[in-house]
Design an enzyme around this catalytic site. Structure first.
Site, mmCIF file in Angstrom:
data_model
loop_
_atom_site.group_PDB
_atom_site.id
_atom_site.type_symbol
_atom_site.label_atom_id
_atom_site.label_comp_id
_atom_site.label_asym_id
_atom_site.label_seq_id
_atom_site.Cartn_x
_atom_site.Cartn_y
_atom_site.Cartn_z
ATOM 1 N N LYS A 198 0.842 -1.579 -0.091
ATOM 2 C CA LYS A 198 0.001 0.084 0.260
ATOM 3 C C LYS A 198 0.523 1.397 -0.612
ATOM 4 O O LYS A 198 1.284 1.558 0.168
ATOM 5 C CB LYS A 198 -0.636 0.176 1.476
ATOM 6 C CG LYS A 198 -1.726 -1.013 1.015
ATOM 7 C CD LYS A 198 -3.100 -0.960 0.131
ATOM 8 C CE LYS A 198 -2.871 -2.488 -0.575
ATOM 9 N NZ LYS A 198 -4.378 -3.158 0.550
HETATM 10 C C1 LIG Z 1 -5.472 -4.456 0.687
HETATM 11 C C2 LIG Z 1 -7.113 -4.384 1.178
HETATM 12 C C3 LIG Z 1 -7.572 -3.876 2.074
HETATM 13 C C4 LIG Z 1 -7.253 -5.387 3.272
HETATM 14 O O1 LIG Z 1 -6.284 -4.257 4.307
HETATM 15 P P1 LIG Z 1 -5.081 -5.279 4.999
HETATM 16 O O2 LIG Z 1 -4.690 -3.971 5.297
HETATM 17 O O3 LIG Z 1 -4.296 -5.854 4.093
HETATM 18 O O4 LIG Z 1 -6.179 -6.020 5.971
HETATM 19 C C5 LIG Z 1 -9.087 -3.768 2.126
HETATM 20 N N1 LIG Z 1 -9.933 -3.247 1.358
HETATM 21 C C6 LIG Z 1 -9.148 -3.198 -0.250
HETATM 22 C C7 LIG Z 1 -9.611 -1.817 -1.295
HETATM 23 C C8 LIG Z 1 -7.497 -3.674 -0.060
HETATM 24 O O5 LIG Z 1 -7.043 -3.567 -0.894
#
Ligand SMILES: *Cc1c(COP(=O)(O)O)cnc(C)c1O
Length: 401
Positions: A198
């Site tokens: 991210k």
């Molecule tokens: C990555 C992601 C999540 C989950 O994030 P985590 O921190 O891994 O729990 C939720 N929604 C979307 C759209 C994502 O891309």
């Protein structure tokens, strides 16, 4: 500009072209030093650095408080939990998301109800949301897909009209602005992700914020077993040993090792965003003349894009391969890609449990078949993005029908 690259991915043998991961993190010496400092401090769990990171994040987002967590999934689950959702309730969400968004609805016992997306932006189509509202609907769970702001004015107006809560999945959208307001401050509760791919990376990690002061204490309390004191308050220098559970909460807290990364990732958030935007604009320019794919739609008027995922749509009829074949050809050229996303309602458990038919959400399905995320990361050099561009141009010639 050559970005700082202190931790080169070790994916190549001598003489081999390194494998280009689609969302490689940019970790600097400041993060490394802070983690080492935390390791030497004797306090690894939730403590002073998590508190510092929470304050810095709250300041960045312009909200009074923020609760750091071990994932965005945890934040979304807490959001639905404090809203009191359970069996018999329905939550409307998008199928064009990671399964976690829908899974957390199931975890509360509520029913996920999908609405289709806009064919151009991939964000929830407000008309499709309106059509999905029933007397059992309690909330709308919005995703700012790829970092592009969803149509929050229309969605929030619908929510007000039907007395529904709005939860924002900001996993892609930490830098996103919607008419001046940060994504995540438009609805009732929002969660951000700091997962390894991210825009801000703590390895695993997340954050939950709310615009509703009455939810603030519950979010914090339920993120740590429902205790009325956290570990720092119990075992820290000015702590008091006594505590009790005031709710059967969850083990969702962030630890200081993660916050050590987060503090410095936040400090480089803007420069990382600018680096991704530069690569994004270079891709846009390089792919403008190609008819085998469509580049991402331009940023919506009045909004700031987080530039999280550079998702192209392949024009499959012009190609001899499907999307996965195109991705395989890129992988053979040592370029990694992602698929964002295979629509949630077509995943086996959702298909079998809710009897979804194909073509239930045609726009999401069309995107799901044709979308491909090219490498986009502040850790990429100009040479990296030029390698991607050359490979896509080569495949546009050799894989054309
Ligand atoms: C990555 C992601 C999540 C989950 O994030 P985590 O921190 O891994 O729990 C939720 N929604 C979307 C759209 C994502 O891309």
């Amino acid at each position: 500009m050559v970005p700082e690259r202190t931790v080169a991915p070790q994916t190549a043998k001598a003489g081999e072209v390194p494998f280009l991961v689609y969302g490689a993190p940019l970790i600097g010496e400041a993060e490394i030093a802070e983690v080492v400092d935390t390791l030497r401090s004797g306090w690894l769990g939730t403590g002073p650095k998590t508190q510092r990171f929470e304050q810095a994040m709250a300041e960045y987002l312009g909200v009074p408080q923020a609760v750091a967590l071990n994932s965005c999934t945890a934040g979304l689950h807490l959001a639905l939990d404090v809203l009191g959702l359970g069996p018999g309730d329905e939550v409307i969400t998008t199928p064009m998301t990671f399964v976690a968004t829908a899974n957390v609805i199931v975890h509360t016992g509520a029913t996920p109800v999908f609405a289709d997306v806009d064919p151009v932006t991939g964000n929830l189509d407000p008309a499709s949301v309106a059509a999905a509202i029933t007397p059992r609907t309690k909330a709308i769970l919005v995703v700012h897909y790829t970092g592009r702001a969803a149509e929050m004015d229309t969605i929030c107006a619908l929510a007000r009209q039907h007395t529904l809560a709005v939860v924002e999945d900001c996993a892609h959208a930490i830098e996103t602005l919607y008419h001046g307001a940060h994504a995540g401050t438009l609805g009732d509760i929002a969660a951000y992700s700091f997962y390894a791919t991210k825009n801000l990376v703590t390895g695993e990690g997340g954050l939950v914020v709310t615009t509703r002061p009455e939810f603030q204490d519950a979010l914090r309390c339920r993120s740590l077993h429902g205790l009325n004191r956290n570990a720092w308050q119990r075992y820290g220098a000015s702590g008091s040993g006594t505590y009790e559970a005031v709710y059967p909460g969850y083990k969702y807290n962030m630890m200081d090792i993660q916050a050590s990364l987060g503090i410095h990732q936040l400090a480089r958030l803007e420069s990382s965003w600018q680096r991704r935007r530069t690569i994004w604009q270079r891709y846009d320019e390089a792919f403008a003349g190609l008819d085998i794919l469509e580049t991402p739609a331009p940023t919506s008027p009045g909004c700031r894009d987080a530039y999280h995922l550079y998702t192209v749509r392949l024009d499959l009829p012009t190609l001899r391969v499907d999307r996965d074949g195109f991705a395989d050809a890129l992988r053979e050229r040592r370029i990694g890609t992602g698929v964002h996303f295979w629509p949630v309602h077509l995943h086996r458990w959702y298909r079998e449990t809710f009897q979804f038919r194909e073509n239930a959400f045609p726009h999401a399905e069309a995107i799901g078949r044709s979308t491909l995320s090219l490498p986009l990361s502040p850790a990429m050099s100009d040479a990296d993005s030029e390698r991607v561009i050359a490979a896509v141009h080569e495949l546009a010639r050799t894989l054309r029908r």
